[in-house]
Design a protein around this motif. Sequence first.
Motif, short mmCIF file in Angstrom:
data_model
loop_
_atom_site.label_atom_id
_atom_site.label_comp_id
_atom_site.label_asym_id
_atom_site.label_seq_id
_atom_site.Cartn_x
_atom_site.Cartn_y
_atom_site.Cartn_z
N UNK A 209 0.58 -1.38 -0.31
CA UNK A 209 -0.08 -0.10 -0.05
C UNK A 209 0.70 0.63 -0.20
N UNK A 210 0.44 2.65 -0.39
CA UNK A 210 1.68 3.70 -0.48
C UNK A 210 1.63 4.08 0.65
N UNK A 211 0.83 4.36 2.05
CA UNK A 211 1.25 4.02 3.25
C UNK A 211 1.34 2.61 4.10
N UNK A 212 3.71 2.26 4.06
CA UNK A 212 3.48 0.53 4.31
C UNK A 212 4.51 1.65 5.49
N UNK A 213 4.28 0.22 6.56
CA UNK A 213 5.50 0.06 7.62
C UNK A 213 7.08 -0.04 6.41
N UNK A 214 6.69 -0.65 5.54
CA UNK A 214 7.80 -1.10 5.19
C UNK A 214 9.04 -0.18 4.70
N UNK A 215 8.72 0.98 4.89
CA UNK A 215 9.17 2.40 4.09
C UNK A 215 10.21 2.74 5.35
N UNK A 216 9.80 1.79 6.48
CA UNK A 216 10.76 2.57 7.63
C UNK A 216 11.24 1.80 7.92
N UNK A 217 11.76 0.41 7.23
CA UNK A 217 12.84 -0.15 7.23
C UNK A 217 12.94 -0.94 6.09
N UNK A 218 14.24 -1.07 5.68
CA UNK A 218 15.23 -1.96 4.72
C UNK A 218 15.07 -3.40 4.46
N UNK A 253 0.91 -6.89 2.83
CA UNK A 253 -0.49 -6.95 3.37
C UNK A 253 -0.06 -6.76 4.82
N UNK A 254 -0.81 -5.40 5.50
CA UNK A 254 -1.17 -5.76 6.84
C UNK A 254 -2.94 -5.95 6.85
N UNK A 255 -3.64 -5.90 6.73
CA UNK A 255 -5.49 -6.22 6.60
C UNK A 255 -5.78 -6.19 8.00
N UNK A 256 -5.62 -6.10 8.67
CA UNK A 256 -6.07 -5.90 10.15
C UNK A 256 -5.15 -5.15 10.79
N UNK A 257 -5.55 -4.05 11.28
CA UNK A 257 -4.91 -2.28 11.69
C UNK A 257 -3.39 -2.27 11.08
N UNK A 258 -3.87 -2.22 9.83
CA UNK A 258 -2.51 -1.61 9.01
C UNK A 258 -1.93 -0.68 10.13
N UNK A 259 -0.33 -0.81 9.89
CA UNK A 259 0.46 0.18 10.07
C UNK A 259 1.05 1.11 9.72
N UNK A 260 1.35 2.22 9.08
CA UNK A 260 0.82 3.12 10.17
C UNK A 260 -0.99 3.89 10.42
N UNK A 261 -1.34 3.30 9.47
CA UNK A 261 -2.93 4.16 9.65
C UNK A 261 -4.08 3.35 10.22
N UNK A 262 -3.44 2.39 11.08
CA UNK A 262 -4.50 1.64 11.93
C UNK A 262 -6.03 1.14 10.97
N UNK A 437 6.11 10.77 6.96
CA UNK A 437 6.90 10.96 5.36
C UNK A 437 7.75 9.76 6.04
N UNK A 438 7.90 9.08 7.13
CA UNK A 438 8.98 7.93 7.31
C UNK A 438 8.24 6.32 6.39
N UNK A 439 6.46 6.56 6.78
CA UNK A 439 6.27 5.45 5.94
C UNK A 439 5.30 6.03 4.92
N UNK A 440 5.47 7.07 3.85
CA UNK A 440 5.83 7.23 2.57
C UNK A 440 5.59 9.04 2.48
N UNK A 441 7.38 9.46 1.28
CA UNK A 441 7.94 10.17 1.43
C UNK A 441 8.01 11.52 1.22
N UNK A 442 6.33 11.05 0.27
CA UNK A 442 5.55 12.00 -0.31
C UNK A 442 4.68 12.54 0.94
N UNK A 443 4.60 12.58 2.15
CA UNK A 443 3.44 12.48 3.35
C UNK A 443 4.15 13.29 3.83
#
Length: 480
Positions: A209-218, A253-262, A437-443
């Motif tokens: 997804x556009x806003x994702x926990x994976x963007x804050x780790x590598x 995917x984090x379909x249940x209580x997405x990190x970070x959006x909940x 911005x740590x979950x979506x660089x454009x946010x």
Amino acid sequence: MWKPARDASISLQNQIINWVTEQIKSGDWGVGTKLPTQRQLALEFDVNRSTIQQALEELKADGILESRVGSGVFVANDSWNLLAKNTQPNWQKYIEASIHKPNYHTIQLINEYEQDDSIIRLGTGELSPTLLPTKKLQESLQNLSFEGKDFGYSSPQGSTKLRQALCHYLKKRGITTKTENILIVSGALQALQLMAVGLFETGSIVFQDHCSYLNSIHPFQSFGMQMKSVKRDESLKQTLKSKKKNRQSIYYSVPTLNNPTGRVWTSNEKQYFYNTCKALRIPIIEDDVYSELLFETATPSIKSLDSSGQVLYIGSVSKTLSPGLRIGWVVGPTPVIKRLADIKMQMDYGSSAISQEIVTYWLASDLYENHLIELRDHLKVRAKFVENILAEQFSSIATWESPQGGFYIWLRFNESIVTKDFFLKLLKRNVLINPGFIYDAEDSNHIRISYSYASLDNLKVGLDILYEESISMTKNSCTP
């Protein structure tokens, strides 16, 4: 008199370089010492002048020696310091050339300042120590009995007893599995790291997804995989098909209580998503570590829909029982589990045997279920407390959705004020946030508010400071 050894594995030239270097390092040849002529050195060492010349040129190029026109070759002024530095490995060069990518500076600061007890942690994705069942965990240790082998290395896939307990427990998520299809890992993050190393080739695509926990780790980026954010709308199939082409791919995917959006996917969203990925033969990673913290009854997992080994399912007790136990699990097809288990054994020889015994004991009794009931009640109180403050102070400058469970409220400011400068201003006031911005660089509008860690008093103080800085940033952004 020293002479280079002609039968040595090191070249004559390098032996001479090492010998000259040693004379300087030992102090025999101090700064300004004039070296014998090339002819003299060639005679003494019984080598060609060209060998001496090459050795001296290399030492001059390194700044160890210097030529003085009409006078000869001398030990350079800075030779000792240069040699002292050269005796140490250039670790920075090693670091910069390594495979694993460094984390973003903001995240490095978050990790650093989370260790400071004076900091109010408004973004931490972790349970407060007061919410951990510390006393009951200590009591459970007294009720456990261990044999000598229990203190040894774990089996490749983890404790059989724990995997049996998980087979029973996962049925509550609609997942029917067998012990051979489960791997015990040291938390969900290790599961992702093992998958990155063991399942995918360089250049593979990881959809998210556009806003994702994976963007804050590598875990995937560091091994040459491409991260592609997509919208899960009615055109998902065509989007994935056009981006995937012929390359190997997977969808995180984090379909249940997405990190970070909940956010929580509906049953229809899960079914549509599963069918789409199945049709395109794109495997799915279902990160389900927050599902037990839903305030209402959870819908079935995506894994429960899986009839063809399409889904790799990740669970953990880090968000519910104790992050320090470092126990999570992966459910997947037997060949995948065997492969990941082999890599895990090469990395750490298995997760903590004692931690596995503790988790087995809690899952097999009613301790874990009862703890979850209490924990969800505490989190509801905390979530309501924070929401009330947001309603009182932030309603004119930000919006949010009421949390359905878990740890987070995804707060969106009306103005684009969430910048690195905003983060640092709050940090100076001892308030630590997780900016969008740590979950979506454009946010530049969101921050992740966590109500799970800080005390109620600290939440109030921290949110007051956040409001003050937000108002200041908003005024500045509106100033012509």
